[in-house]
Structures are given as C-alpha cells and as structure tokens.
Design a protein around this motif. Structure first.
Motif, PDB file in Angstrom:
ATOM      1  N   GLY A   1       0.836  -1.205   0.000  1.00 58.28           N
ATOM      2  CA  GLY A   1       0.000   0.000   0.000  1.00 58.28           C
ATOM      3  C   GLY A   1       0.863   1.243   0.000  1.00 58.28           C
ATOM      4  O   GLY A   1       1.649   1.462   0.920  1.00 58.28           O
ATOM      5  N   CYS A   2       0.739   2.047  -1.064  1.00 58.88           N
ATOM      6  CA  CYS A   2       1.550   3.260  -1.207  1.00 58.88           C
ATOM      7  C   CYS A   2       0.651   4.489  -1.347  1.00 58.88           C
ATOM      8  O   CYS A   2       0.984   5.426  -2.070  1.00 58.88           O
ATOM      9  CB  CYS A   2       2.476   3.140  -2.417  1.00 58.88           C
ATOM     10  N   GLY A   3      -0.474   4.458  -0.634  1.00 59.01           N
ATOM     11  CA  GLY A   3      -1.401   5.580  -0.700  1.00 59.01           C
ATOM     12  C   GLY A   3      -1.081   6.636   0.347  1.00 59.01           C
ATOM     13  O   GLY A   3       0.078   7.039   0.523  1.00 59.01           O
ATOM     14  N   ASN A   4      -2.127   7.048   1.078  1.00 55.85           N
ATOM     15  CA  ASN A   4      -1.937   8.118   2.064  1.00 55.85           C
ATOM     16  C   ASN A   4      -0.902   7.718   3.108  1.00 55.85           C
ATOM     17  O   ASN A   4       0.150   8.366   3.254  1.00 55.85           O
ATOM     18  CB  ASN A   4      -3.296   8.437   2.727  1.00 55.85           C
ATOM     19  N   ILE A   5      -1.163   6.623   3.820  1.00 56.74           N
ATOM     20  CA  ILE A   5      -0.234   6.198   4.860  1.00 56.74           C
ATOM     21  C   ILE A   5       1.086   5.756   4.229  1.00 56.74           C
ATOM     22  O   ILE A   5       2.171   6.155   4.667  1.00 56.74           O
ATOM     23  CB  ILE A   5      -0.825   5.033   5.688  1.00 56.74           C
ATOM     24  N   GLY A   6       0.998   4.947   3.184  1.00 54.45           N
ATOM     25  CA  GLY A   6       2.202   4.385   2.578  1.00 54.45           C
ATOM     26  C   GLY A   6       3.148   5.424   2.022  1.00 54.45           C
ATOM     27  O   GLY A   6       4.370   5.243   2.055  1.00 54.45           O
ATOM     28  N   SER A   7       2.605   6.514   1.482  1.00 56.52           N
ATOM     29  CA  SER A   7       3.473   7.545   0.883  1.00 56.52           C
ATOM     30  C   SER A   7       4.358   8.211   1.946  1.00 56.52           C
ATOM     31  O   SER A   7       5.431   8.714   1.637  1.00 56.52           O
ATOM     32  CB  SER A   7       2.629   8.586   0.143  1.00 56.52           C
TER      33      SER A   7
ATOM     34  N   THR B   1     -10.730   6.499   2.024  1.00 55.37           N
ATOM     35  CA  THR B   1     -11.101   7.127   3.293  1.00 55.37           C
ATOM     36  C   THR B   1     -11.115   8.643   3.172  1.00 55.37           C
ATOM     37  O   THR B   1     -11.713   9.317   3.997  1.00 55.37           O
ATOM     38  CB  THR B   1     -10.112   6.739   4.399  1.00 55.37           C
ATOM     39  N   ASN B   2     -10.431   9.196   2.143  1.00 56.04           N
ATOM     40  CA  ASN B   2     -10.274  10.659   2.006  1.00 56.04           C
ATOM     41  C   ASN B   2      -9.736  11.291   3.276  1.00 56.04           C
ATOM     42  O   ASN B   2     -10.112  12.407   3.642  1.00 56.04           O
ATOM     43  CB  ASN B   2     -11.615  11.305   1.622  1.00 56.04           C
ATOM     44  N   ALA B   3      -8.904  10.570   3.955  1.00 53.55           N
ATOM     45  CA  ALA B   3      -8.319  11.103   5.184  1.00 53.55           C
ATOM     46  C   ALA B   3      -7.294  12.166   4.831  1.00 53.55           C
ATOM     47  O   ALA B   3      -6.625  12.081   3.795  1.00 53.55           O
ATOM     48  CB  ALA B   3      -7.661   9.969   5.967  1.00 53.55           C
ATOM     49  N   PRO B   4      -7.146  13.160   5.682  1.00 55.36           N
ATOM     50  CA  PRO B   4      -6.147  14.196   5.389  1.00 55.36           C
ATOM     51  C   PRO B   4      -4.741  13.623   5.457  1.00 55.36           C
ATOM     52  O   PRO B   4      -4.489  12.623   6.133  1.00 55.36           O
ATOM     53  CB  PRO B   4      -6.385  15.236   6.497  1.00 55.36           C
ATOM     54  N   SER B   5      -3.836  14.287   4.780  1.00 52.44           N
ATOM     55  CA  SER B   5      -2.463  13.798   4.689  1.00 52.44           C
ATOM     56  C   SER B   5      -1.800  13.711   6.063  1.00 52.44           C
ATOM     57  O   SER B   5      -1.027  12.785   6.325  1.00 52.44           O
ATOM     58  CB  SER B   5      -1.660  14.719   3.759  1.00 52.44           C
ATOM     59  N   HIS B   6      -2.113  14.651   6.941  1.00 59.32           N
ATOM     60  CA  HIS B   6      -1.435  14.631   8.246  1.00 59.32           C
ATOM     61  C   HIS B   6      -1.868  13.413   9.069  1.00 59.32           C
ATOM     62  O   HIS B   6      -1.100  12.905   9.888  1.00 59.32           O
ATOM     63  CB  HIS B   6      -1.667  15.935   9.034  1.00 59.32           C
ATOM     64  N   LEU B   7      -3.085  12.930   8.854  1.00 59.27           N
ATOM     65  CA  LEU B   7      -3.523  11.720   9.557  1.00 59.27           C
ATOM     66  C   LEU B   7      -2.765  10.502   9.031  1.00 59.27           C
ATOM     67  O   LEU B   7      -2.339   9.635   9.797  1.00 59.27           O
ATOM     68  CB  LEU B   7      -5.029  11.530   9.389  1.00 59.27           C
ATOM     69  N   GLY B   8      -2.577  10.461   7.717  1.00 57.22           N
ATOM     70  CA  GLY B   8      -1.772   9.389   7.137  1.00 57.22           C
ATOM     71  C   GLY B   8      -0.338   9.432   7.639  1.00 57.22           C
ATOM     72  O   GLY B   8       0.271   8.399   7.911  1.00 57.22           O
ATOM     73  N   ALA B   9       0.180  10.640   7.788  1.00 52.22           N
ATOM     74  CA  ALA B   9       1.548  10.789   8.298  1.00 52.22           C
ATOM     75  C   ALA B   9       1.638  10.292   9.737  1.00 52.22           C
ATOM     76  O   ALA B   9       2.629   9.651  10.123  1.00 52.22           O
ATOM     77  CB  ALA B   9       1.981  12.254   8.209  1.00 52.22           C
ATOM     78  N   LEU B  10       0.602  10.590  10.531  1.00 54.92           N
ATOM     79  CA  LEU B  10       0.608  10.131  11.928  1.00 54.92           C
ATOM     80  C   LEU B  10       0.584   8.609  11.991  1.00 54.92           C
ATOM     81  O   LEU B  10       1.371   7.993  12.722  1.00 54.92           O
ATOM     82  CB  LEU B  10      -0.616  10.722  12.647  1.00 54.92           C
ATOM     83  N   ALA B  11      -0.303   7.999  11.220  1.00 55.81           N
ATOM     84  CA  ALA B  11      -0.372   6.531  11.195  1.00 55.81           C
ATOM     85  C   ALA B  11       0.943   5.944  10.682  1.00 55.81           C
ATOM     86  O   ALA B  11       1.428   4.933  11.203  1.00 55.81           O
ATOM     87  CB  ALA B  11      -1.536   6.073  10.325  1.00 55.81           C
TER      88      ALA B  11
END
Lengths: 181, 360
Positions: free
Chosen positions: B8-14, B172-182
């Motif tokens: 997975g290279c999306g929000n969290i993965g990136s 999920t359309n989660a914001p980037s900062h949430l992906g960064a936190l995860a």
C-alpha cells in the motif's frame, strides 16, 4: 511441517450436509444431492422441479419444467463470499431472467459463511421471479431486464413454495339436525 | 540487516515508505501497490505534481533511491492478491497500509505462511484516528488480524459478482497529516520489531488527533478464527514453471498413491466460457489466466464457471492425466507461486517455484 486441516471449515461443511439432507426431505420441488465421497462434502447439485422461464433473445419464451444449479463451498467460504464460485447455473442453458446468464446466476451481496439453505432459498426466489434485477446496470441478461420492465403482469411466476406446508388442522364433524332436509 | 515489505503506497504508505527507508536496520524494501497517483491525491498523499499518472510503487522507489542509494528497493505494481506469494518471501517484516479488508486478508495469510511479523496501519477520519496493529504470525497461537473480526467485518468485504468488475472500496479521504501520523506510528513499531522487541505483539495502538487520547488494546487468539494460522516450511525449487511438467510436480510429493497439487491463493479451471456468446472450451489452467483471456469469437471476457473451478488437482483425475506432460507455465503458474503437494496420507510439502531474477 504441519498438516493442513481447517477444522472450522470442516465443521461448517458437516453442518451444511445435515441441513441439505433435511431440506431435501422437506421439499417437493427441490432435490439436493451431495457430490463426491470425500469428506468434507463441499459440492451439491440442486434440481428445482418447477417452471423456469427460458428462451427469449429472439426466440419465443417457454416454461422449462426444471432447472439445475451447482452449489459449492470453496475453502475460503467462511472468509469471503464469491457468488460466481458458489452457485453455477447448469440448465436450462437458455434460462431467461435478468439475474441469469449461463453459467452464472447473480444472487446479490451475501456475507461470508452463508449456508446452503439461504443460498437455495435465494435461487428459488430468482427462478420464481420474486427476485429480479430491473436495471441493466446490475443485470446479467439485459434483454430479460427490458422484458421484465415491460411485462410486470407476467411475473412473479406462480410456483410452489420451497418447503411443503404441513396441514395441521383440528377437524370436527358438523352435526346436521335430523329434521333438516 | 532486514528486508521489509510495504503493501500500500497511498496516504499512509506515501509517508511510511520514506520512514522505513530511513531505518538503519532496513537493507531491502519491497513496495507493492497496483495504482497510479491522480490529481485527487495531491492534497491527501505525500506526492508532487510530477508524480501524477505514475505507478505509486515506482514513484516512491525513485524517491527512496535518491534519499538512500545503498538501499535495495523493489517496486511491484500489482495487488497483493495477484502477486505470486514468493515475491514477498524473504521479507523479515510485512507492513500493510491498505484501505480494504480484502487485501488485509491476503496480507495476513502471507505473513502467516512465511511466519513473519505483520504490522497493519489504518486511519479513520471520525475522531482523526490513527491505528497500528502488531502481529507475529511466526507463532500460530498468536492472534492474527482475522481473530478480531466478527460477522460485520466479513460482511463488509468487497465482493466480486459475475455481472461486474471487482468492487472497489471507497477511499477514506483522510487528510495527509492523519496518514503521516499513522505512518509514523507504524514505523515506530517496525523499528521495535526489527530490534527483536515483541512487547507490542497482539496489541492495537490508537491515537486520536481530534480528542488527544491514546488507547492500547490487546487481542487474544480466537479459537474460532476463520483463518487456519498455519505456518509453512517452504522449500525453494531451482526450476522455473517452464522447467517442470505436471507429472514431475506430482512426483515431488512424499508417500505413495494418489497425489494432490494446490497453488496458494489460486484455483484451477477446467472450463472457460464466454457469457456474451455462450462459447465453452475445456482447459486446464489457473483461474487468473482465464480471467485475462478474451473470447476469440466475440472479444468478450472469459470466465470460469464455479463448478469448473478446483482448489486442488488430483494426479488420478482425467484432466491431470491428459495434461501430465504440460509444463506448469502452460497452466499459468509463475515464478514465486507456492505449491502444496500431498501424497496419500502423508504430510503436505510446500514449494516455491524458482525462475524470478533475484534467486540467490
């Protein structure tokens, strides 16, 4: 190295076999037979002795006297439901229904672990035209879909129920007065 | 020095990919994602304008190579379900940053077969939740991700019907900062595991950036888990699929009598049909090969009927005997596919097919 046994799936299949045998015994229209001799049993042939609309697509419509569907439980059935894998339409090949295009039948979304009784009931509803997809978006047979919308008075079909109803009435004789002609 | 696989290279993965690349213990990084970046990802994922319309796994691989040239990075543009499992074997740790449970199931299964730890990261916009689950599937008595699933979780799995293409789960359309936190939380747990610290195994850690709370939950092994939890001892074959016939493959089994062959996460199809024109052909090949075929008559997509699909092949079946001299490549097997072969009542043996370029 470990032996590949899936006790949970095996227990599920054993339970389904008992349910299938009970359903076969309780129905006048359904014959449900397990296939193969190896345990656990995962494959069945379901034959419905009731009218099934067939033909169409330029040919006349007729009522086929019976239909046959293959049902199987793949090893991952408890984890995910794969309708194209679980139910295979075998005959008649020219079954006419928006949800049927040989060898596929679409029963809609079902959760993993759905048992044979629920699957058989859904198939019965499809054959009886009680479950019909009315838009081409989800339909397998677009011609049948258009026919369904234009011929709403022609469905659902008049078919017997899946399970026979037991007659459980208390009967009392009617006393007729002696002087009544 | 360790090899890590990120799925997975999306929000969290990136975000997570770069953090993993910067762990000094990581020598090799495998990146798996089937998608490309599009314009909607610019505000939710850690990418640039020039990355648009490019494969996610390849974009991140390039970026990692610039930051850490000595790191061996392998991008795989595919879903984890479609990838021959052997392509992930050799990873010391599997990390998932996925937005669908179907892919999580497949990842969980591969981690169990290989007996490696598995970190799963996720987000939820309600409460700005960032979640990390840690599993160590080397221990078959440890919980897996499915141990915590109940009926609703299985009911929500994306299903593929005969009338349509695979159902895609909504982003999920989660914001980037949430992906960064995860991603940061997941990287921290990966660092812990790579240092052989298993204190978080079987636990879930959730942080709410909205409510400013952190929660740790423990999972137990579910005896009724729908996944079998089996670890496999896998032997690597030198032979590629083109080098082995079906008959030779059956002969790899110990024991005598009838042999059976299964390919992990794949099924054999003995018939393929064109639903559009009704043509049917008998065959013996993997279902994934049938799915990729087109009807020669009308160009429609070919499918294998459910009743013509089999998880195992028996050496005594008519179709096996007819195709005995065919190579496994003819049947659609690829380097990295995992075979399970059993002879009579003997214990199964598991093999990985050779032939992919990084055989060492």
């Amino acid at each position: 190295m470990t032996r590949d046994e899936d006790r949970v799936f095996t227990a599920f299949c054993e339970g389904q076999l008992r349910i299938a045998q009970a359903l076969d015994a309780a129905s006048d229209v359904l014959t449900l037979r397990a296939l193969g001799e190896e345990a656990p049993v995962t494959r069945y042939i379901a034959r419905f002795e009731m009218p099934c609309l067939a033909g169409g697509n330029g040919n006349g419509l007729r009522h086929a006297p019976h239909s046959t569907i293959g049902i199987c439980f793949p090893p991952y059935h408890l984890s995910r439901f794969d309708i194209a894998r679980v139910a295979t339409w075998l005959e008649p090949r020219d079954a006419y229904h928006p949800n049927i295009k040989w060898p596929f039948i679409c029963l809609g979304h079902m959760p993993p672990g759905t048992g044979i009784e629920e699957i058989v009931y859904q198939i019965h509803e499809v054959i009886a035209w009680q479950r019909v997809t009315m838009t081409e978006l989800d339909a397998l047979n677009h011609d049948a879909c258009a026919w369904a919308r234009s011929n709403r008075d022609q469905h659902p079909l008049d078919v017997p129920p899946l399970k026979r109803h037991s007659l459980d009435y208390a009967l009392e004789p009617i006393r007729v007065p002696e002087n009544r002609p | 020095m360790a090899s890590v696989c990120l799925i997975g290279c999306g929000n969290i993965g990136s975000h997570l990919a770069m953090l993993l690349a910067r762990l000094s213990a990581v020598l090799r990084l495998i990146l798996v994602d089937p998608d490309t970046y599009d314009a909607s990802n610019l505000t939710t994922q850690n990418i640039e304008q020039r990355d648009l319309d490019r494969a996610k796994a390849e974009v991140l691989a390039e970026r990692i190579r610039r930051a850490r040239p000595a790191l061996h990075v392998e991008p795989l543009v595919a879903t984890v379900e479609a990838l021959p499992p052997g392509r992930l074997r050799g990873a010391d740790l599997i990390v998932a940053a996925l937005d669908g449970n179907r892919a999580r199931q497949s990842t969980n299964q591969r981690a169990a077969r290989f007996g490696v730890p598995y970190v799963d990261a996720g987000v939820n916009t309600h409460g700005l939740l960032a979640r990390v689950d840690v599993y160590n599937l080397a221990d078959s008595d440890s919980p897996c991700i499915e141990c915590g699933w109940h009926t609703d979780d299985y009911a929500r799995l994306a299903q593929r019907g005969p009338c349509d293409a695979p159902v895609e789960t909504a982003s999920t359309n989660a914001p980037s900062h949430l992906g960064a936190l995860a991603g940061a939380l997941a990287a921290a747990e990966c660092a812990r595991l790579l240092e052989q610290d298993y204190s978080m195994v079987g636990r879930q850690f959730i942080v709410s950036a909205d409510w400013h709370r952190a929660i740790t939950t423990s999972y137990a092994r579910n005896p009724a888990c729908r996944f079998d939890h089996h670890n496999w001892s896998i032997e690597t074959l030198k032979q590629a699929p083109a080098d082995l016939t079906l008959q030779q493959t059956f002969a790899l089994a110990a024991g005598s009598g009838a042999r059976s062959l299964a390919v992990e996460s794949q099924s054999f199809a003995t018939s393929r049909v064109c639903p559009a024109c009704g043509r049917e052909e008998h065959c013996l090949e993997l279902e994934r090969v049938v799915d990729a075929r087109r009807c020669e008559h009308c160009g429609g997509r070919l499918r294998a009927p459910g009743f013509a699909i089999h998880e195992t092949l028996s050496s005594t079946s008519r179709v096996s005997r007819r195709h005995a001299k065919h190579s496994l490549a003819n049947l659609g097997l690829q380097p990295g596919d995992l075979l399970t072969i059993r002879g009579g009542a003997s214990v199964a043996r598991h093999f990985e097919l050779g032939g992919h370029g990084d055989d060492t």
